[in-house]
Design an enzyme around this catalytic site. Structure first.
Site, PDB file in Angstrom:
ATOM      1  CB  SER A   1      -0.374   0.275   1.091  1.00 29.63           C
ATOM      2  OG  SER A   1      -1.573  -1.019   1.253  1.00 29.63           O
TER       3      SER A   1
ATOM      4  CG  HIS B   1      -1.984  -0.249  -3.896  1.00 25.87           C
ATOM      5  ND1 HIS B   1      -2.552   1.443  -4.067  1.00 25.87           N
ATOM      6  CD2 HIS B   1      -2.151  -0.751  -3.087  1.00 25.87           C
ATOM      7  CE1 HIS B   1      -2.989   1.748  -2.767  1.00 25.87           C
ATOM      8  NE2 HIS B   1      -2.882  -0.336  -1.961  1.00 25.87           N
TER       9      HIS B   1
ATOM     10  CD  GLU C   1      -2.263   3.994  -6.337  1.00 29.32           C
ATOM     11  OE1 GLU C   1      -2.778   3.151  -5.124  1.00 29.32           O
ATOM     12  OE2 GLU C   1      -2.338   5.585  -6.846  1.00 29.32           O
TER      13      GLU C   1
ATOM     14  CG  ASN D   1      -3.282   4.192   0.303  1.00 29.50           C
ATOM     15  OD1 ASN D   1      -4.581   4.259   0.233  1.00 29.50           O
ATOM     16  ND2 ASN D   1      -2.771   2.982   0.104  1.00 29.50           N
TER      17      ASN D   1
HETATM   18  P1  NAD Z   1      -3.630  -9.298   6.043  1.00 27.66           P
HETATM   19  O1  NAD Z   1      -3.316  -8.783   7.550  1.00 27.66           O
HETATM   20  O2  NAD Z   1      -5.101  -9.728   5.899  1.00 27.66           O
HETATM   21  O3  NAD Z   1      -2.602 -10.893   5.065  1.00 27.66           O
HETATM   22  C1  NAD Z   1      -1.560 -10.562   5.486  1.00 27.66           C
HETATM   23  C2  NAD Z   1      -0.942 -12.246   5.321  1.00 27.66           C
HETATM   24  O4  NAD Z   1       0.544 -12.885   5.317  1.00 27.66           O
HETATM   25  C3  NAD Z   1      -1.405 -13.399   6.350  1.00 27.66           C
HETATM   26  O5  NAD Z   1      -2.828 -14.112   5.862  1.00 27.66           O
HETATM   27  C4  NAD Z   1       0.143 -13.583   6.929  1.00 27.66           C
HETATM   28  O6  NAD Z   1      -0.350 -15.239   7.155  1.00 27.66           O
HETATM   29  C5  NAD Z   1       0.600 -13.861   5.349  1.00 27.66           C
HETATM   30  N1  NAD Z   1       1.959 -13.690   5.783  1.00 27.66           N
HETATM   31  C6  NAD Z   1       3.001 -13.259   6.538  1.00 27.66           C
HETATM   32  N2  NAD Z   1       4.335 -13.124   6.010  1.00 27.66           N
HETATM   33  C7  NAD Z   1       4.277 -14.083   5.619  1.00 27.66           C
HETATM   34  C8  NAD Z   1       5.291 -14.817   5.020  1.00 27.66           C
HETATM   35  N3  NAD Z   1       6.303 -15.144   5.485  1.00 27.66           N
HETATM   36  N4  NAD Z   1       5.210 -15.770   4.106  1.00 27.66           N
HETATM   37  C9  NAD Z   1       3.777 -15.887   3.185  1.00 27.66           C
HETATM   38  N5  NAD Z   1       3.025 -15.028   3.770  1.00 27.66           N
HETATM   39  C10 NAD Z   1       3.100 -14.162   4.948  1.00 27.66           C
HETATM   40  O7  NAD Z   1      -3.071  -8.274   5.073  1.00 27.66           O
HETATM   41  P2  NAD Z   1      -3.890  -7.918   3.408  1.00 27.66           P
HETATM   42  O8  NAD Z   1      -5.336  -6.585   3.907  1.00 27.66           O
HETATM   43  O9  NAD Z   1      -4.148  -8.914   2.960  1.00 27.66           O
HETATM   44  O10 NAD Z   1      -2.750  -6.848   3.687  1.00 27.66           O
HETATM   45  C11 NAD Z   1      -1.626  -7.416   2.198  1.00 27.66           C
HETATM   46  C12 NAD Z   1      -0.987  -6.772   1.464  1.00 27.66           C
HETATM   47  O11 NAD Z   1      -1.717  -5.823   0.499  1.00 27.66           O
HETATM   48  C13 NAD Z   1      -0.167  -5.523   2.412  1.00 27.66           C
HETATM   49  O12 NAD Z   1       1.245  -5.057   1.640  1.00 27.66           O
HETATM   50  C14 NAD Z   1      -1.288  -4.480   2.353  1.00 27.66           C
HETATM   51  O13 NAD Z   1      -0.336  -2.883   2.523  1.00 27.66           O
HETATM   52  C15 NAD Z   1      -1.397  -4.540   0.953  1.00 27.66           C
HETATM   53  N6  NAD Z   1      -2.883  -3.450   0.684  1.00 27.66           N
HETATM   54  C16 NAD Z   1      -3.908  -3.787   1.922  1.00 27.66           C
HETATM   55  C17 NAD Z   1      -5.136  -3.583   1.114  1.00 27.66           C
HETATM   56  C18 NAD Z   1      -6.644  -2.984   1.945  1.00 27.66           C
HETATM   57  O14 NAD Z   1      -7.061  -2.546   2.610  1.00 27.66           O
HETATM   58  N7  NAD Z   1      -6.169  -4.727   3.520  1.00 27.66           N
HETATM   59  C19 NAD Z   1      -5.189  -2.819   0.158  1.00 27.66           C
HETATM   60  C20 NAD Z   1      -4.736  -2.550  -0.768  1.00 27.66           C
HETATM   61  C21 NAD Z   1      -3.209  -3.431  -0.094  1.00 27.66           C
END
Ligand code: NAD
Length: 284
Positions: free
Chosen positions: A119, A140, A152, A190
Site C-alpha cells: 500500500s 496496488h 494502481e 493512499n
Molecule cells: P492481511 O493481514 O489480511 O494478510 C496478510 C497475510 O500475509 C496473512 O495471511 C499472513 O499469514 C501472510 N503472511 C505473513 N508473513 C508471510 C510470509 N512470510 N509468507 C507468506 N505469507 C505471509 O493483510 P492484507 O490486508 O491482505 O494486506 C496484504 C498487503 O496488501 C499489504 O501489503 C497491504 O498493505 C496491501 N493492501 C491492503 C489493502 C487493504 O485494504 N487491506 C488494500 C491494498 C493493499
C-alpha cells in the site's frame, strides 16, 4: 507475454481476492501463506464470494467450479516454480517483504515477473532485493478486490517497459482498470485517502462526535459510500497504521503522523473486521 500461472503470496484480505479474480479469468493460481489457517480461511472466503456471484447470476456454476479448480494452496514457496507472474500480498512490513521477495526470487525462473501489492512501501527499494529488478513492479489492488475495479500500477526506477506492459495486460485480463503512477510513499490514492481516515480518527480521539456520527457525516455530507472509520475497519487498522508510518517516514512530514488512538487500537489487537473489533464491532 502469456500469463498462464500466477502465484499469490499471502492469503489474507487482499491475497484471497487477487487469487479469486485471477482464477475466474482462467489463470492457474498458487496461493501461498505461512499459515495453514490463513489458507483455509482464504479459500472459504473465495468460495463464499463465488457462491454469492452465482446467486446473482454474474457467473455460472461451471465458472465457479473451474475457478476453484484452478486454485492450489500451499505453505511452500517451491510450489510457485511454474508461475510466470508472482504477486506478493503479505503483511505490510518492509523487512518481512524483503525476506519474502528473496524467497520468491529463489523459487521462480529467470523470466518471471514479480509484483507487490504494498500500500505504501517503495517499489524501487523492494525491487533492489530481487535478481531482476527490471522485472519488478507495484500492482496496488483495492479492497474488496472482486468488487473494486482499480489497480494502481507503480513503476520503480528500475522497472522495464516490457514489465509495465505485462502488468497492464494482466490488469486487462482480469477486467480491471489501471492507472500508472510514479513511485512515492502511498503512491496516489493512499496518499490522499490515509490522511483523511487518520483525521477522522483524530476527530474521534478529540470526542467531537461518535464513530457512527463521524461516518454518517462523511456519508451523507460528502456522498462517500462508506464512512472513514468503517473503511479503516475494512482495510485493517494494522495495515492503515503501517501505511501512515510509511508516509510519515517517507516524506518526513508531521502531517502524516498516525493518531494515538490508532496506535493504541492496534496495540490492543483491535484490527477492524479481521479481528472482529475495530471502531465498530463485528461479533457476528
Ligand atoms: P492481511 O493481514 O489480511 O494478510 C496478510 C497475510 O500475509 C496473512 O495471511 C499472513 O499469514 C501472510 N503472511 C505473513 N508473513 C508471510 C510470509 N512470510 N509468507 C507468506 N505469507 C505471509 O493483510 P492484507 O490486508 O491482505 O494486506 C496484504 C498487503 O496488501 C499489504 O501489503 C497491504 O498493505 C496491501 N493492501 C491492503 C489493502 C487493504 O485494504 N487491506 C488494500 C491494498 C493493499
Amino acid at each position: 507475454m502469456n500469463i498462464h500461472h500466477i502465484a499469490v503470496v499471502g492469503a489474507g484480505i487482499m491475497g484471497n481476492g487477487i487469487a479469486q479474480v485471477c482464477a475466474l479469468a482462467g489463470i492457474e493460481v498458487s496461493l501461498i501463506d505461512i499459515s495453514e489457517e490463513a489458507l483455509e480461511k482464504g479459500l472459504a472466503t473465495i468460495t463464499g464470494n463465488l457462491e454469492r456471484q452465482l446467486r446473482k447470476d454474474s457467473i455460472s456454476l461451471s465458472d465457479k467450479l473451474a475457478a476453484l479448480g484452478r486454485i492450489t494452496l500451499s505453505t511452500h514457496y517451491a510450489s510457485m516454480n511454474q508461475a510466470n507472474f508472482v504477486i506478493e500480498a503479505a503483511s505490510e512490513n518492509l523487512e518481512l517483504k524483503k525476506r519474502i521477495l528473496q524467497q520468491i526470487d529463489v523459487a521462480v525462473g529467470d523470466h518471471c515477473i514479480i509484483a507487490t501489492n504494498t500500500s505504501s512501501l517503495s517499489i524501487t527499494e523492494l525491487a533492489a532485493t530481487v535478481s531482476h529488478p527490471e522485472q519488478f513492479i507495484g500492482l496496488h489492488f483495492f479492497n474488496p478486490v472482486p468488487v473494486m475495479s482499480l489497480i494502481e500500477v507503480i513503476r520503480g526506477l528500475q522497472t522495464s517497459e516490457a514489465t509495465h506492459k505485462a502488468a497492464l495486460a494482466l490488469s486487462d485480463m482480469i477486467g480491471k482498470s489501471s492507472v500508472t503512477v510514479r513511485n512515492r510513499p502511498g503512491f496516489v490514492v493512499n496518499r490522499i485517502l490515509c490522511p483523511m481516515i487518520n483525521e477522522a480518527i483524530f476527530v474521534l480521539q478529540e470526542n467531537l462526535a461518535s464513530a457512527k456520527e463521524i461516518d454518517m457525516g462523511m456519508q451523507l455530507g460528502c456522498n462517500h459510500p462508506i464512512g472513514p472509520l468503517a473503511l479503516a475497519d475494512l482495510v485493517g487498522l494494522d495495515t492503515l497504521l503501517a501505511a501512515l508510518r510509511s508516509l510519515h517516514e517517507g516524506f518526513d512530514d508531521p502531517k502524516y503522523r498516525p493518531a494515538q488512538l490508532l496506535k493504541e487500537m492496534v496495540a490492543a489487537g483491535n484490527l477492524g473486521r479481521k479481528s472482529g473489533r475495530g471502531f465498530f464491532n463485528y461479533d457476528d
